[in-house]
Design a protein around this motif. Sequence first.
Motif, PDB file in Angstrom:
ATOM      1  N   PHE A  20      -1.308  -3.308 -13.599  1.00 26.24           N
ATOM      2  CA  PHE A  20      -1.348  -2.097 -14.017  1.00 26.24           C
ATOM      3  C   PHE A  20      -0.161  -1.487 -14.682  1.00 26.24           C
ATOM      4  N   LEU A  24      -1.660   3.425  -9.396  1.00 26.31           N
ATOM      5  CA  LEU A  24      -3.014   3.058  -8.754  1.00 26.31           C
ATOM      6  C   LEU A  24      -3.255   4.351  -7.638  1.00 26.31           C
ATOM      7  N   TYR A  96      -6.788   2.562 -11.790  1.00 25.76           N
ATOM      8  CA  TYR A  96      -5.672   2.257 -12.556  1.00 25.76           C
ATOM      9  C   TYR A  96      -5.287   3.909 -12.969  1.00 25.76           C
ATOM     10  N   GLU A  98      -3.010   5.290 -16.222  1.00 22.01           N
ATOM     11  CA  GLU A  98      -2.175   5.249 -17.323  1.00 22.01           C
ATOM     12  C   GLU A  98      -1.809   6.897 -17.402  1.00 22.01           C
TER      13      GLU A  98
END
Length: 109
Positions: A20, A24, A96, A98
């Motif tokens: 990742f 997280l 995950y 981003e």
Amino acid sequence: MRNSKHFIQTRIKEFILPPFRDGLVLGKNSPIGSKAMRQALELLVATPFEHIEIEDDIIQYILVRKTLLRRIDQDKLVDFVLKSIKPFMGDEEILYLELDIEVQFETEL
């Protein structure tokens, strides 16, 4: 006997550790606990991650790249996760993150 053909299609990508980019979110009942995830990260990657424990009924832990915390206050990130991510998350999940954090400021010279 019949003639047969076999075809294989594949995509090849570089394996990246950790798998990742930015962070997280671990649920309270996720399949891997925060302690095991912390140990795995320390063994596998050089990138430093901040481990943020949460007192919540769904979320137990947030792991985030320390460099991102230079752009956003930790409390603001936790508040964002609780308000924006938590409603879409079960306590058994690992999600995950981003994060695209943009900082704007003005300076008078």
